[in-house]
Design a protein around this motif. Sequence first.
Motif, short mmCIF file in Angstrom:
data_model
loop_
_atom_site.label_atom_id
_atom_site.label_comp_id
_atom_site.label_asym_id
_atom_site.label_seq_id
_atom_site.Cartn_x
_atom_site.Cartn_y
_atom_site.Cartn_z
N ILE A 334 86.46 31.86 76.49
CA ILE A 334 87.45 30.51 76.13
C ILE A 334 87.90 30.81 74.57
N LYS A 335 87.20 31.71 73.93
CA LYS A 335 87.37 32.05 72.39
C LYS A 335 88.58 33.01 72.39
N ALA A 336 87.92 33.93 73.43
CA ALA A 336 88.98 35.32 73.52
C ALA A 336 90.27 34.94 74.19
N ALA A 337 90.35 34.07 75.21
CA ALA A 337 91.54 33.67 75.89
C ALA A 337 92.52 32.96 74.73
N ALA A 338 91.87 32.15 73.83
CA ALA A 338 92.66 31.49 72.89
C ALA A 338 93.43 32.64 71.71
N GLU A 339 92.48 33.46 71.40
CA GLU A 339 92.95 34.34 70.58
C GLU A 339 93.77 35.24 71.23
N LEU A 340 93.71 35.49 72.44
CA LEU A 340 95.02 36.28 73.19
C LEU A 340 96.29 35.52 73.02
N GLU A 341 96.05 34.30 73.39
CA GLU A 341 97.55 33.64 73.66
C GLU A 341 97.89 33.21 72.31
N ARG A 342 97.13 33.07 71.17
CA ARG A 342 97.68 32.61 69.71
C ARG A 342 98.28 33.81 69.07
N ASN A 343 97.64 34.92 69.48
CA ASN A 343 98.33 36.12 68.47
C ASN A 343 99.23 37.14 69.49
N HIS A 344 99.41 36.53 70.71
CA HIS A 344 100.31 37.27 71.57
C HIS A 344 99.82 38.63 71.95
N LEU A 345 98.55 38.81 72.06
CA LEU A 345 97.82 40.09 72.35
C LEU A 345 97.95 40.45 73.90
N ASN A 346 97.85 41.65 74.29
CA ASN A 346 97.65 42.47 75.48
C ASN A 346 96.42 42.88 75.71
N HIS A 347 95.52 43.06 74.65
CA HIS A 347 94.32 43.54 75.03
C HIS A 347 93.37 43.17 73.68
N LEU A 348 92.24 43.07 73.84
CA LEU A 348 91.01 42.47 72.93
C LEU A 348 89.62 43.08 73.10
N LEU A 349 89.28 43.72 72.00
CA LEU A 349 88.03 44.33 72.37
C LEU A 349 87.08 43.51 71.49
N ILE A 350 86.02 42.90 72.30
CA ILE A 350 84.81 42.22 71.83
C ILE A 350 83.78 42.72 71.61
N THR A 351 83.46 42.64 69.99
CA THR A 351 82.33 43.47 69.68
C THR A 351 81.08 42.56 69.34
N LYS A 352 79.99 43.19 68.91
CA LYS A 352 78.98 42.33 68.11
C LYS A 352 79.54 41.30 67.15
N GLU A 353 80.27 41.96 66.12
CA GLU A 353 80.94 41.49 64.87
C GLU A 353 81.83 40.41 65.32
N TRP A 354 82.70 40.50 66.29
CA TRP A 354 83.40 39.58 66.92
C TRP A 354 82.75 38.49 67.26
N VAL A 355 81.67 38.42 67.90
CA VAL A 355 80.96 37.32 68.35
C VAL A 355 80.43 36.57 67.30
N ILE A 356 79.70 37.35 66.22
CA ILE A 356 79.40 36.62 64.94
C ILE A 356 80.33 35.98 64.37
N ASP A 357 81.51 36.51 64.17
CA ASP A 357 82.50 36.01 63.32
C ASP A 357 83.05 34.64 64.13
#
Length: 614
Positions: A334-357
């Motif tokens: 859900i967080k990833a989908a919101a970030e893709l939509e909000r920032n108009h991204l076509n690709h997103l890499l989810i790392t441990k640091e991304w999860v913690i943040d």
Amino acid sequence: MTVSNLASIKKVMAELLAGKITSDKSDEELLSWLSDSKVEKAQLPVKIQTYLDELQEMDSDGNERLKLKIKTLKNLPYGVIAKYNQNILEIEEALNKSHYGMDSAKSVILETLQAAKYRGEVKLPFMCLYGAPGVGKTTFLKAIASALTVPIYFINMTGKSPSNIIGTDFVYKNADVGYIVRGLLESKCMNPIFVFDEVDKLASDDRYGSTSDTLLGICDSSQNNVFRDLFLDVELDISQATFLFTANSIQKIPEALRSRLTMVEIKDYSLFEKFTISKRHILPNKIKEFHLSEMLEISDEAINYLVESLQINEVGEKEGGIREVAKALERMLIKAAAELERNHLNHLLITKEWVIDRLGVSKLEEFRKQINDSFKVKPLKVGRIGTVHSLGVFSEIAGKVGDITCRIIPNGSGAIEFTGQMLDEPQDAAKTAYNFIRANYRCFGIEPHLLSCSDFVIHSHNAAIKKDGASAGVVYVIAMLSEILRRPVSDEVAMSGAVELDGSITPIGGVNFKVEACIQNELKKIYLSKQNQKDVPQEYFKSIDITLVDNLFELISLVFDNFDWHCSLCGEKLFKHQSKTANISWLHPNQSKCTYKHHYQDANGYPQEINEIK
């Protein structure tokens, strides 16, 4: 039945029904009539049909209970038997596809079905699947029903009374049928799988009868062919149905009921299994559900962090199963989908640091930090006499470093006393360690009167916390020898291992947590049983000196530099001799002083075997 076939049976139907339907009916009228419950009535068992005729003669105007009773009796699937799939290989393939792991439970199910097949049966016996919440008991049962191609009906037993199962007497205003009849109606057959879910949470109020006794009757093969629902007040044959149960705690299942059931444990998944299930099953399904297949890349480290973090719940208790992991993965998407939509991204890499943040530091990380702060040990790089670092595991999620201290009380009788809330297992381990020292006192150069005329106190530090388990056996031995021989032990060293009276050091659990605790507390060395080698992640060897030992004699030689070994028969101090071929022997200063088995052969720096010189 097609319309073209109807003409040939109209006449027969008219004769059978003695004019209640005539052959001049149109095809459409006949089709409508055939769908009416009167045909079902013709298929009813004789006793049911007779009873139904009596009910229909009664005045049902305004009597909703009577209408419900008649409708239910007409709609029950008398004689309808679902065909079970008996192909064991197909069932096994289906279960393996739907559920990763669970090998033990799968074996029990498949072997039981195979045995039933040879007996000419198809259904499973009365069986209870038990295990921690969220381990997959419900989904596993659904997968079994799907593999068998038979309907399944769940009955949540939390707080249920007998009337919920077998119905309420017709005379009461709010009377209704019970869950057994409802299950037959919903399943549309007489042999579905009934699941009594969470049977360990039965209602404790038995003023209106015992729910446990009701279930006992259902689980009695000599009774369930004449099952009686109180609302319908007729006998029904449910002997071909399968009755299964689930529970979180088998201790809470009434003993009489438990004795009727085959108990099958559904063990909690290991961290690796949870990681594999998340990566192979949960995430692909969730990503497909969110339509993010081409837009996300998720690292293994991120998945593993989430899986590991869900080992405890919000209040710091150990969390079993995969249910909470699935919820956390969904929150991440859900967080990833919101970030893709909000920032108009076509690709997103989810790392441990991304999860913690995005999701925050896990409760597990916070809890481990609290544990580490509570049991913080600061090495002073000194030797201590009679005190040794021990290792433990807190709530199966974090390691801790503690201390064990031994003290000699003079003018005693050889008794041993325990302080610091040591429970039965650690006390037993300490007694084994004490008896090992007594049995080998000559080898260690201990004066016998010191053991017989002194008392020993074993104290476990942090006395407010109860201590359990036998993994500190090696600590008790080293602490007692240190106190008796006045030999210091470095405070940068910790150890863990259970001991036997012959000196064997056996493996213990929670090794990874214990090693992590040593690293966090900046210790330099840890001693473990060689049998725990497979349990130590290789990366830990880079952070701390991990020494694996076979037995107590080897451990003593390594902990105490230049240990003075003595003859086990005469007690004389031995000296170490190394030949030109590098063979090591332990010899008496005067060979004539001890004439029996006086030559000690050594392979690891300590007197390991005794051989007689001829």
